[in-house]
Design an enzyme around this catalytic site. Structure first.
Site, PDB file in Angstrom:
ATOM      1  N   HIS A 191       0.845  -1.194   0.000  1.00 16.20           N
ATOM      2  CA  HIS A 191       0.000   0.000   0.000  1.00 16.20           C
ATOM      3  C   HIS A 191       0.879   1.242   0.000  1.00 16.20           C
ATOM      4  CE1 HIS A 191      -3.523   2.394   1.910  1.00 16.20           C
ATOM      5  NE2 HIS A 191      -3.764   2.182   0.631  1.00 16.20           N
TER       6      HIS A 191
ATOM      7  N   HIS B  87      -7.978   7.709   0.219  1.00 14.69           N
ATOM      8  CA  HIS B  87      -6.612   7.211   0.038  1.00 14.69           C
ATOM      9  C   HIS B  87      -5.706   8.435   0.001  1.00 14.69           C
ATOM     10  CE1 HIS B  87      -3.258   4.735  -1.401  1.00 14.69           C
ATOM     11  NE2 HIS B  87      -2.994   5.744  -2.229  1.00 14.69           N
TER      12      HIS B  87
ATOM     13  N   ASP C  38      -4.992   4.814   4.230  1.00 16.46           N
ATOM     14  CA  ASP C  38      -6.430   4.983   4.009  1.00 16.46           C
ATOM     15  C   ASP C  38      -7.081   5.506   5.286  1.00 16.46           C
ATOM     16  OD1 ASP C  38      -6.197   4.066   1.469  1.00 16.46           O
ATOM     17  OD2 ASP C  38      -7.017   2.073   1.851  1.00 16.46           O
TER      18      ASP C  38
ATOM     19  N   HIS D  23     -13.838   5.765   1.205  1.00 14.93           N
ATOM     20  CA  HIS D  23     -12.707   6.063   2.087  1.00 14.93           C
ATOM     21  C   HIS D  23     -11.833   7.108   1.402  1.00 14.93           C
ATOM     22  CE1 HIS D  23     -10.747   3.255  -0.713  1.00 14.93           C
ATOM     23  NE2 HIS D  23      -9.577   3.736  -0.299  1.00 14.93           N
TER      24      HIS D  23
END
Length: 306
Positions: free
Chosen positions: A199, A280, A203, A278
């Protein structure tokens, strides 16, 4: 006794001649009366026609003013930008509501060439020709609007306190990208879901429509659609670093615009390659993918508590 075979000629009496004369005089006098009546009627009908024309002219002008305008979408457009530039009352939400049949279910996805209606079906019907009762209704409604004004003034400082509190909490104009930040997926978390194998950002929990804010002062480098990131904003900050905000449902800034820490730049969503609403968030050394650094460590270095 009259002689036989002779007939007396009946004499016309003065009364008979008087009747005939009166009859003749009546006929003569009747003509001017009829003529005068016709002229008077014509004069009365003329103002009526003038009045009708005068009333029809404003109606035509009103219809022309209430006719909605159209806008053709060009590359780089988004609803918030169009609403701001065209001064649409009700903002991008109203613009989307009036053009939902054209835009579709996703307000974040508009394509060049789309024809959008500006000035609305709803406002058009509201501006229809008023009835005679409209003035009294408007007068009755006026006090209610004046009553609501203090409430609006009272609410305004509260909103300002929220925004300024977020940016002033660090004492340097830096803030978290969302209020009450809660990280749901950490930076460098591993998994096959990401093309890099990990990742590249953090998030944050954010329901659709949550206010997304610039973490600090800077200049917008890009704002628009970016493939798997959906709608994103990238900002270059004064220290040369970049911040990225992805999967937004709407954008409120454009490339080249200067922003401050804590300023709203869009609303969170689930556009692009996303499993649900959400935010990011990334911090990078450059504007593009692949130059990521730890975003939480960067925020903390500027005094933001997360």
């Amino acid at each position: 006794m009259p002689a036989k075979g002779k007939h007396r000629r009946t004499k016309t009496g003065p009364i008979s001649r008087g009747v005939l004369a009166a009859g003749t005089g009546g006929a003569v006098l009747a003509l001017p009366l009829i003529g005068a009546t016709g002229a008077h009627a014509a004069e009365q009908s003329a103002p009526a026609a003038t009045s009708a024309a005068a009333h029809s002219a404003p109606a035509s002008a009103s219809a022309a003013k209430s006719a909605p305008k159209t806008y053709s979408v060009v590359s780089g457009d988004y609803l918030a930008k169009i609403a701001a530039e065209k001064k649409v009352k009700g903002g991008w939400q109203k613009l989307y509501q009036d053009n939902r049949d054209v835009v579709g279910e996703n307000p974040s996805l508009i394509l060049p060439g789309m024809k959008l209606t500006l000035g609305a079906k709803a406002s058009g019907s509201a501006e229809a020709a008023p009835s005679t009762s409209a003035p009294s209704a408007a007068k009755k409604a006026a006090p209610a609007e004046k009553t609501a004004t203090p409430a609006e003034k009272t609410a305004a400082p509260a909103a300002e306190t929220t925004d300024s509190g977020a940016s002033e909490s660090t004492g340097s104009g830096w803030a978290a990208p969302v209020e009450n930040p809660n990280v749901t997926t950490q930076y460098r978390a591993s998994g096959a879901s990401w093309s890099s194998g990990y990742h590249t950002g953090s998030d944050f929990q954010a329901a659709s429509g949550t206010s997304v804010r610039s973490i600090g002062p800077g200049t917008v480098v890009s704002a628009g659609w970016s493939g798997s990131y959906g709608n994103e904003v990238v900002i270059q900050h004064s220290d040369g670093m970049y911040s990225q905000y992805a999967h937004l449902s709407s954008l409120e800034v454009s490339a080249g615009q200067t922003v401050t820490g804590g300023q709203q730049i869009g609303l969170s969503g689930t556009t692009g390659n996303s499993t649900g609403p959400h935010l990011h968030f990334e911090v990078r050394t450059g504007p593009s993918y692949g130059s990521d650094v730890d975003p939480i460590a960067y925020l903390r270095s500027h005094g933001v508590s997360i």
